[in-house]
Enzyme design. Sequence first.
Site, PDB file in Angstrom:
ATOM      1  N   LYS A 105      45.043 -57.874  32.561  1.00  0.00           N
ATOM      2  CA  LYS A 105      45.318 -58.896  33.562  1.00  0.00           C
ATOM      3  C   LYS A 105      45.891 -60.099  32.806  1.00  0.00           C
ATOM      4  O   LYS A 105      45.481 -60.359  31.666  1.00  0.00           O
ATOM      5  CB  LYS A 105      44.007 -59.270  34.256  1.00  0.00           C
ATOM      6  CG  LYS A 105      44.141 -60.264  35.384  1.00  0.00           C
ATOM      7  CD  LYS A 105      42.774 -60.523  36.027  1.00  0.00           C
ATOM      8  CE  LYS A 105      42.897 -61.385  37.273  1.00  0.00           C
ATOM      9  NZ  LYS A 105      41.605 -61.583  37.951  1.00  0.00           N
ATOM     10  N   SER A 120      41.853 -60.433  42.881  1.00  0.00           N
ATOM     11  CA  SER A 120      43.031 -61.002  42.271  1.00  0.00           C
ATOM     12  C   SER A 120      43.669 -60.132  41.173  1.00  0.00           C
ATOM     13  O   SER A 120      44.824 -60.357  40.823  1.00  0.00           O
ATOM     14  CB  SER A 120      42.686 -62.370  41.666  1.00  0.00           C
ATOM     15  OG  SER A 120      41.748 -62.263  40.629  1.00  0.00           O
ATOM     16  N   SER A 143      37.403 -59.361  42.205  1.00  0.00           N
ATOM     17  CA  SER A 143      38.788 -59.138  41.760  1.00  0.00           C
ATOM     18  C   SER A 143      39.053 -57.809  41.070  1.00  0.00           C
ATOM     19  O   SER A 143      40.203 -57.410  40.942  1.00  0.00           O
ATOM     20  CB  SER A 143      39.216 -60.260  40.831  1.00  0.00           C
ATOM     21  OG  SER A 143      39.591 -61.345  41.625  1.00  0.00           O
TER      22      SER A 143
HETATM   23  N1  GLN Z   1      38.808 -63.219  46.148  1.00  0.00           N
HETATM   24  C1  GLN Z   1      37.852 -63.922  45.367  1.00  0.00           C
HETATM   25  C2  GLN Z   1      38.255 -65.366  45.210  1.00  0.00           C
HETATM   26  O1  GLN Z   1      39.328 -65.692  45.572  1.00  0.00           O
HETATM   27  C3  GLN Z   1      37.645 -63.259  44.047  1.00  0.00           C
HETATM   28  C4  GLN Z   1      38.535 -63.652  42.948  1.00  0.00           C
HETATM   29  C5  GLN Z   1      38.087 -63.148  41.610  1.00  0.00           C
HETATM   30  O2  GLN Z   1      37.167 -62.344  41.497  1.00  0.00           O
HETATM   31  N2  GLN Z   1      38.760 -63.619  40.577  1.00  0.00           N
HETATM   32  O3  GLN Z   1      37.512 -66.167  44.752  1.00  0.00           O
END
Ligand code: GLN
Length: 464
Positions: A72, A147, A171
């Site tokens: 990532k 994400s 994510s």
């Molecule tokens: N969708 C969640 C958020 O926006 C998770 C994001 C993540 O785990 N980095 O906070």
Amino acid sequence: MLLDKSILELLTGYKNKSIDPVDVINEAYGQIDKYSSKLNTLITVRDKQEVLDFLKTLDSSLPLYGLPYILKDSYATTELRTTCASKILDNYLSPYDATVHKKLKEAGAILIGKGNQDAWGHGASTENSDYGMGKNPWDPTRVVGGSSGGPAAAVATRMCAFAIGEDTGGSIRNPAAWNNISGLRVTYGRVSRYGCVAYASSMDTVGPFGKTAADLAIILKVIAGPDVYDGTSAPHEVPDYNLELTKTPNKLKIGIAPEMFGAGLDQEISNNAQDFASKLAELGHQLIDISLPVAEISDAAYYILAPSETSSNLGRYDGIRYGNTRDLFTQESMRRIMVGTYELSSGYYDAFYRKALKIRTLLIKTFQKAFEQCDVILLPENPIMPPKLGDLISDPLANMLADLYNTPVSLIGSPSLVIPSGFHKNGLPIGVQLVGKKFSESLLLGLGHQYQQVTEWHTRSPQL
Ligand code: GLN
């Protein structure tokens, strides 16, 4: 395809010379050339010749010798820029490597690219990226999830042997399910966060994506363990997850909470989780009713704590020490910085932040109680199927609700394995979550492995 093979098959093939790692790397680059720009999967691709030259320098007895992987773009790497999908860091080249990358490199794996994501980890779709919205390889008119959407799609489209995501509030789990691959959120502290761009430090975790639970076990063994550079990394011994895979008993107590299958959950996803449970029962496990009245309060608490932490963490990008100016933050990140700053300010701290912390403690106790009755908790992963591109980004509330089943696990610091569990009638993949007590990764991976031995969902890849 060679990249349809499991990590064990590839490594065995390299050893007995029936597979040449050069062919695997060429195949990965072939997939990248064909699909990465179409789907906005990768932000930066490493030069192929550099990778092939690096391969020649490697000792072939290393545990992950010659395996191409994607990180990532939230991990600091000295070979490639680290953008975190934000133009603020557009050309930022780190002077050091994230621990996870260093460990993989030392084990003989080869970084070939950095995956697209929601900038700073803010989102569940990879739409909030400054490098193009990530598209789902199963249906490019829909979101890829997030994400960590890029790394997940890279595994699904066979651009690599495995990938590394980051999971704060889902994510890794969300895009694993929407791409039909396996993904592991580890116990908080199991893998060092050093060199990972911080989102919400009390929940950020580093974990692997792969085709199967067995692949994840091999990667986890290499990346887990304490690190002097991360004071929150756990001193617990690292088991040989690969050897432990077959040791998980087939008489586990699997907890199912009816409250987690209520309003807002797509009926087919709900039915799919029930079918999954029946399969586990066929394997000999016992299904147990538990109570977890936590769905609504978890999301609310998470979306107070995560923005508070990120508003503080993102303060360092001031455009003076490094990075470009702060007006390059996306709408979504601006919103979170504003909300977080508000919640931490005098007068509102007690009303919001402290209250959310209390809810967090309550959740920990609720789950502790549930784990007195069962070994593993079965949860749906996403409440909905991947929406059309543009739908979530224009509806911030729906974006947050997509994390309904993720946030409780993040707040309690438990591990959670997501594996493919079937397909929706619209042809898109569905995944389930297996949640365990802290440091029960072996048990979860073993259970996932048992399921994958008797099902074939995980073998399907998108027909592009
Ligand atoms: N969708 C969640 C958020 O926006 C998770 C994001 C993540 O785990 N980095 O906070």
